[in-house]
Design a protein around this motif. Structure first.
Motif, mmCIF file in Angstrom:
data_model
loop_
_atom_site.group_PDB
_atom_site.id
_atom_site.type_symbol
_atom_site.label_atom_id
_atom_site.label_comp_id
_atom_site.label_asym_id
_atom_site.label_seq_id
_atom_site.Cartn_x
_atom_site.Cartn_y
_atom_site.Cartn_z
ATOM 1 N N GLY A 116 0.791 -1.220 0.000
ATOM 2 C CA GLY A 116 0.000 0.000 0.000
ATOM 3 C C GLY A 116 0.824 1.272 0.000
ATOM 4 O O GLY A 116 0.244 2.367 0.042
ATOM 5 N N SER A 117 2.138 1.168 -0.060
ATOM 6 C CA SER A 117 2.975 2.369 -0.077
ATOM 7 C C SER A 117 2.783 3.126 -1.387
ATOM 8 O O SER A 117 2.453 2.557 -2.431
ATOM 9 N N ARG A 118 3.016 4.428 -1.314
ATOM 10 C CA ARG A 118 2.844 5.285 -2.475
ATOM 11 C C ARG A 118 4.203 5.840 -2.900
ATOM 12 O O ARG A 118 4.980 6.310 -2.075
ATOM 13 N N LEU A 119 4.423 5.781 -4.210
ATOM 14 C CA LEU A 119 5.674 6.265 -4.777
ATOM 15 C C LEU A 119 5.359 7.238 -5.896
ATOM 16 O O LEU A 119 4.242 7.241 -6.453
ATOM 17 N N VAL A 120 6.345 8.028 -6.270
ATOM 18 C CA VAL A 120 6.183 9.019 -7.336
ATOM 19 C C VAL A 120 7.233 8.715 -8.405
ATOM 20 O O VAL A 120 8.420 8.527 -8.102
ATOM 21 N N LEU A 121 6.766 8.674 -9.645
ATOM 22 C CA LEU A 121 7.650 8.413 -10.781
ATOM 23 C C LEU A 121 7.783 9.673 -11.623
ATOM 24 O O LEU A 121 6.784 10.313 -11.945
ATOM 25 N N LYS A 122 9.018 10.023 -11.977
ATOM 26 C CA LYS A 122 9.305 11.167 -12.823
ATOM 27 C C LYS A 122 10.327 10.771 -13.890
ATOM 28 O O LYS A 122 11.111 9.853 -13.689
ATOM 29 N N GLU A 123 10.255 11.486 -14.992
ATOM 30 C CA GLU A 123 11.249 11.264 -16.034
ATOM 31 C C GLU A 123 12.513 12.054 -15.715
ATOM 32 O O GLU A 123 12.433 13.187 -15.232
ATOM 33 N N ASP A 124 13.644 11.422 -16.015
ATOM 34 C CA ASP A 124 14.940 12.047 -15.742
ATOM 35 C C ASP A 124 15.564 12.480 -17.066
ATOM 36 O O ASP A 124 16.088 11.637 -17.814
ATOM 37 N N PRO A 125 15.507 13.761 -17.406
ATOM 38 C CA PRO A 125 16.067 14.194 -18.697
ATOM 39 C C PRO A 125 17.577 14.000 -18.772
ATOM 40 O O PRO A 125 18.116 13.753 -19.857
ATOM 41 N N ILE A 126 18.258 14.106 -17.666
ATOM 42 C CA ILE A 126 19.716 13.934 -17.680
ATOM 43 C C ILE A 126 20.072 12.489 -18.024
ATOM 44 O O ILE A 126 20.959 12.226 -18.855
ATOM 45 N N SER A 127 19.355 11.550 -17.398
ATOM 46 C CA SER A 127 19.607 10.132 -17.700
ATOM 47 C C SER A 127 19.247 9.809 -19.143
ATOM 48 O O SER A 127 19.930 9.015 -19.809
ATOM 49 N N GLN A 128 18.168 10.434 -19.627
ATOM 50 C CA GLN A 128 17.765 10.207 -21.011
ATOM 51 C C GLN A 128 18.837 10.715 -21.989
ATOM 52 O O GLN A 128 19.163 10.050 -22.975
ATOM 53 N N GLU A 129 19.394 11.890 -21.689
ATOM 54 C CA GLU A 129 20.446 12.424 -22.548
ATOM 55 C C GLU A 129 21.694 11.551 -22.505
ATOM 56 O O GLU A 129 22.336 11.316 -23.541
ATOM 57 N N LYS A 130 22.026 11.059 -21.334
ATOM 58 C CA LYS A 130 23.185 10.168 -21.213
ATOM 59 C C LYS A 130 22.980 8.893 -22.019
ATOM 60 O O LYS A 130 23.906 8.391 -22.673
ATOM 61 N N ARG A 131 21.779 8.362 -21.981
ATOM 62 C CA ARG A 131 21.507 7.125 -22.721
ATOM 63 C C ARG A 131 21.600 7.369 -24.223
ATOM 64 O O ARG A 131 22.136 6.541 -24.971
ATOM 65 N N PHE A 132 21.099 8.512 -24.681
ATOM 66 C CA PHE A 132 21.210 8.840 -26.107
ATOM 67 C C PHE A 132 22.663 8.985 -26.531
ATOM 68 O O PHE A 132 23.062 8.547 -27.616
ATOM 69 N N LEU A 133 23.470 9.601 -25.688
ATOM 70 C CA LEU A 133 24.891 9.745 -25.995
ATOM 71 C C LEU A 133 25.577 8.385 -26.070
ATOM 72 O O LEU A 133 26.418 8.145 -26.953
ATOM 73 N N GLU A 134 25.216 7.492 -25.164
ATOM 74 C CA GLU A 134 25.797 6.150 -25.187
ATOM 75 C C GLU A 134 25.391 5.393 -26.450
ATOM 76 O O GLU A 134 26.203 4.684 -27.054
ATOM 77 N N MET A 135 24.137 5.570 -26.847
ATOM 78 C CA MET A 135 23.685 4.919 -28.074
ATOM 79 C C MET A 135 24.438 5.446 -29.287
ATOM 80 O O MET A 135 24.839 4.694 -30.178
ATOM 81 N N ARG A 136 24.668 6.761 -29.328
ATOM 82 C CA ARG A 136 25.422 7.331 -30.438
ATOM 83 C C ARG A 136 26.852 6.814 -30.449
ATOM 84 O O ARG A 136 27.424 6.544 -31.513
ATOM 85 N N LYS A 137 27.427 6.693 -29.278
ATOM 86 C CA LYS A 137 28.793 6.168 -29.202
ATOM 87 C C LYS A 137 28.861 4.732 -29.704
ATOM 88 O O LYS A 137 29.799 4.352 -30.420
ATOM 89 N N LEU A 138 27.867 3.936 -29.334
ATOM 90 C CA LEU A 138 27.850 2.548 -29.792
ATOM 91 C C LEU A 138 27.702 2.467 -31.305
ATOM 92 O O LEU A 138 28.373 1.656 -31.966
ATOM 93 N N VAL A 139 26.813 3.306 -31.863
ATOM 94 C CA VAL A 139 26.620 3.303 -33.309
ATOM 95 C C VAL A 139 27.895 3.745 -34.021
ATOM 96 O O VAL A 139 28.312 3.148 -35.031
ATOM 97 N N ALA A 140 28.543 4.797 -33.493
ATOM 98 C CA ALA A 140 29.788 5.273 -34.103
ATOM 99 C C ALA A 140 30.891 4.226 -33.990
ATOM 100 O O ALA A 140 31.694 4.050 -34.921
ATOM 101 N N LYS A 141 30.914 3.507 -32.873
ATOM 102 C CA LYS A 141 31.935 2.468 -32.688
ATOM 103 C C LYS A 141 31.723 1.317 -33.668
ATOM 104 O O LYS A 141 32.683 0.803 -34.262
ATOM 105 N N GLU A 142 30.477 0.907 -33.844
ATOM 106 C CA GLU A 142 30.196 -0.165 -34.809
ATOM 107 C C GLU A 142 30.547 0.270 -36.235
ATOM 108 O O GLU A 142 31.104 -0.518 -37.007
ATOM 109 N N LYS A 143 30.239 1.511 -36.569
ATOM 110 C CA LYS A 143 30.561 2.011 -37.898
ATOM 111 C C LYS A 143 32.072 2.058 -38.125
ATOM 112 O O LYS A 143 32.584 1.699 -39.195
#
Length: 297
Positions: A101-128
């Protein structure tokens, strides 16, 4: 079990203890049970509430993955607040005091989202970059085969056309230019350096071959012609090739089933031309025409 209290929190989350593996966790309270059970928690996301059923000893990271299926947000782009504090994904629900019955709050983290996008770009560039280096390595192998072939020909004293060597040098330099355009760190940088050194060695070896080739005398390879046969031998071959009709018929007779040979004899009869003409003249009878004459008085 060795336990060591290293501090308490103001929010009443409990004391911390050191496990034998070296991991620092919160000490379980007397109210919490060691037996895992399913709890129902309510998570607020914006203006919508989501009810999630989860094991009491799960982590907040597992809770984020459950919420990602319902909400459609990547679990790495989320942050969960419990009692106005952000909870790390590696922390356990029961150790943080989360109950049924506990209550929690969920929010989006723009900083984490930006970090994940950067990591994805790095992976794509590395594969290329890896793909580009592998393609250059394959082309370098083919050029190395040509270089070894030229080395073998020049080593035998045969002069190679200068244009062929210049074309090979141009292809090697083009590979160096492509390799220089690749940007990367770590393994990419190491692979790039290895290929550069390899191509530089090929260029140096080709320069040595060009010097050796310039010192070679100009030789022309004449095409091999078949020697002409002597007239007598040619006549013998022609005689062997000519087969008369009698020989051909004799070969066919000998090659077929054993049949006694047929002897053909010719007997000529003589005829007297005058006698024949006289006989024909006797047989022919003279015919006189008969006309019916009409008399006029």
């Amino acid at each position: 079990m060795m336990k060591m209290t290293i501090g308490t929190t103001d929010a009443g989350d409990g004391e911390w203890e050191l496990r034998p593996g070296g991991m620092v966790v919160q000490r379980r309270t007397d109210d919490s049970s060691n037996v895992p059970h399913v709890i129902h928690v309510r998570v607020k996301y914006g203006s919508v509430h989501h009810e999630i059923s989860i094991n009491s000893q799960s982590t907040f990271g597992e809770l984020k993955k459950r919420l990602s299926v319902k909400i459609g947000v990547h679990h790495q782009d989320m942050k969960i607040l419990y009692k106005d504090k952000e909870r790390d994904s590696k922390m356990f629900l029961d150790l943080c005091g989360v109950k049924d019955g506990s209550r929690l709050v969920l929010k989006e983290d723009p900083i984490s989202q930006e970090k994940r996008f950067l990591e994805m770009r790095k992976l794509v560039a590395k594969e290329k970059a890896n793909k580009s280096i592998s393609d250059i390595s394959f082309q370098a192998d083919r050029l190395a085969e040509k270089l070894s072939a030229f080395d073998a020909v020049i080593g035998k004293g045969v002069k190679v056309e200068k244009e062929n060597l210049e074309n090979l040098l141009e292809m090697l330099m083009n590979l160096l230019v492509k390799l220089d355009a690749i940007i990367g760190d770590g393994d990419i940088k190491l692979k790039k350096k290895m290929q550069e050194e390899r191509l530089q060695k090929y260029v140096e070896a080709l320069d040595v071959l060009k010097i050796k080739n310039s010192l070679q005398p100009q030789t022309q390879v004449k095409p091999k012609t078949q020697p002409q046969l002597e007239p007598q031998i040619q006549a013998q071959h022609k005689e062997r090739d000519v087969v008369t009709v009698d020989e051909e018929t004799s070969r066919k007779c000998t090659g077929s089933s054993p049949v006694p040979p047929v002897i053909i004899t010719t007997r000529w009869e003589t005829f007297d031309s005058n006698a024949t003409y006289a006989a024909e003249a006797k047989t022919v009878k003279t015919l006189h025409p008969k006309f019916n004459w009409v008399s006029f008085d």
